[in-house]
Design a protein around this motif. Structure first.
Motif, PDB file in Angstrom:
ATOM      1  N   ILE A   1      -2.845  -2.824  -0.856  1.00 14.67           N
ATOM      2  CA  ILE A   1      -4.190  -3.210   0.705  1.00 14.67           C
ATOM      3  C   ILE A   1      -3.156  -2.718   1.637  1.00 14.67           C
ATOM      4  O   ILE A   1      -4.055  -1.857   2.581  1.00 14.67           O
TER       5      ILE A   1
ATOM      6  N   VAL B   1      -9.249  -3.544  -0.866  1.00 16.08           N
ATOM      7  CA  VAL B   1      -9.416  -4.569   0.244  1.00 16.08           C
ATOM      8  C   VAL B   1     -10.131  -6.726  -0.773  1.00 16.08           C
ATOM      9  O   VAL B   1     -10.918  -6.204  -2.296  1.00 16.08           O
ATOM     10  N   ILE B   2      -8.365  -7.013  -1.164  1.00 13.88           N
ATOM     11  CA  ILE B   2      -8.521  -8.450  -1.043  1.00 13.88           C
ATOM     12  C   ILE B   2      -8.595  -9.478  -0.651  1.00 13.88           C
ATOM     13  O   ILE B   2      -7.488  -9.869  -0.072  1.00 13.88           O
ATOM     14  N   GLU B   3      -9.113 -10.380  -0.540  1.00 17.98           N
ATOM     15  CA  GLU B   3      -9.033 -11.790   0.976  1.00 17.98           C
ATOM     16  C   GLU B   3      -8.038 -13.045  -0.136  1.00 17.98           C
ATOM     17  O   GLU B   3      -7.397 -13.377  -0.191  1.00 17.98           O
ATOM     18  N   ASP B   4      -8.759 -13.025  -1.863  1.00 16.20           N
ATOM     19  CA  ASP B   4      -7.576 -13.850  -2.775  1.00 16.20           C
ATOM     20  C   ASP B   4      -6.994 -12.937  -3.462  1.00 16.20           C
ATOM     21  O   ASP B   4      -7.518 -12.936  -4.555  1.00 16.20           O
ATOM     22  N   GLN B   5      -5.716 -13.059  -3.491  1.00 12.97           N
ATOM     23  CA  GLN B   5      -4.701 -11.681  -3.708  1.00 12.97           C
ATOM     24  C   GLN B   5      -4.657 -12.839  -5.769  1.00 12.97           C
ATOM     25  O   GLN B   5      -4.505 -11.938  -6.595  1.00 12.97           O
TER      26      GLN B   5
ATOM     27  N   TYR C   1     -13.165  -4.251  -6.323  1.00 12.29           N
ATOM     28  CA  TYR C   1     -11.486  -4.371  -5.289  1.00 12.29           C
ATOM     29  C   TYR C   1     -11.085  -3.049  -5.037  1.00 12.29           C
ATOM     30  O   TYR C   1     -10.676  -3.069  -4.041  1.00 12.29           O
TER      31      TYR C   1
END
Length: 211
Positions: A146, A152-156, A203
C-alpha cells in the motif's frame, strides 16, 4: 489433560521423538497411532517418550505446530519483500496450496476437525501456529505494498483472510468431501494463479492505459 499452551519438556531425544511421531501420524492418522508405534518409530522407550510428552494428543499438537511453523517460516524466509506484490503473492499462494494438498496438511485438517468437539485446543493450536502466522505476515506485506502504491485495501486483515480462502478454492472442497486426494502441479498452479489474479483484480492499483 495438558492444555495446548503447555510447553513440552526438551531433552536430547526430543527431536527424535517428534520426527518418529510425525512419520507415524502421517501414515496412520491420529486414531490409528499408538504410543507404542511412536516409541518404536523414534527408537526410544515409552518412558523416554512420556518424559517429553504426557499423552498422544499433546504430542500430536506439537507435531502439528512444528509443521505449521515450518510453513509460516517458509513463507516469511523465502519471499523477496521488495519484489512486486503480485510476485510475492504468487510465491505465497503456491506454498499455501502445496501445504493444503500435502499428505500432512490434509491429515492435520481432518484430525483437527474430527477431534475439534472433544479437544478444541487441537484446532486452536493448529490455527495459532500456522494460518494465523501466515495471515499476520500477509498484513505486513499488504501494508508495504500500500505504501508503494501497488494495493488499495481498507481492511487488511479481511483481505488476508480472503486471500487464504482463494488459495483453498476447488481443491479444498474436493479434499473435504473425499472426491480427490491427489493433485497435479498443474491443478495446484491453476488455483494459486487464480487466487492472485482475483485478489489483484479486487485490490490492485489499476495503471492508466497508455494513450
Amino acid at each position: 489433560m495438558p492444555d495446548g499452551t503447555v510447553e513440552a519438556k526438551k531433552g536430547r531425544k526430543f527431536n527424535q521423538v517428534l520426527e518418529g511421531a510425525r512419520k507415524v501420524f502421517l501414515c496412520d492418522g491420529f486414531e490409528g497411532t499408538s504410543v507404542d508405534d511412536i516409541a518404536r518409530a523414534a527408537c526410544v522407550s515409552k518412558a523416554t517418550l512420556y518424559s517429553y510428552f504426557p499423552d498422544k494428543r499433546f504430542l500430536f499438537m506439537h507435531v502439528a505446530k512444528n509443521e505449521c511453523c515450518k510453513l509460516a517460516d517458509n513463507v516469511i524466509d523465502n519471499i523477496a519483500t521488495n519484489a512486486p506484490v503480485r510476485d510475492i503473492l504468487s510465491d505465497i499462494a503456491i506454498q499455501m496450496v502445496e501445504f493444503i494438498t500435502s499428505d500432512f496438511g490434509k491429515r492435520i485438517f481432518r484430525i483437527c476437525v474430527g477431534e475439534g468437539d472433544r479437544f478444541p485446543e487441537l484446532a486452536r493450536e493448529f490455527y495459532e501456529s500456522g494460518p494465523k502466522m501466515v495471515r499476520d505476515q500477509l498484513v505486513v506485506i499488504f501494508a508495504k505494498a500500500i505504501e508503494r502504491g501497488e494495493l488499495v485495501i481498507e481492511d487488511q486483515e479481511l483481505a488476508a483472510d480472503q486471500f487464504h480462502e482463494l488459495c483453498k478454492a476447488d481443491l479444498f472442497t474436493r479434499i473435504v468431501f473425499n472426491m480427490q486426494d491427489e493433485f497435479t502441479d498443474a491443478e495446484r498452479q491453476r488455483i494459486a494463479q487464480g487466487a492472485v489474479d482475483m485478489f489483484m483484480a479486487r485490490y490492485g492499483v489499476k495503471t492508466a492505459a497508455l494513450a
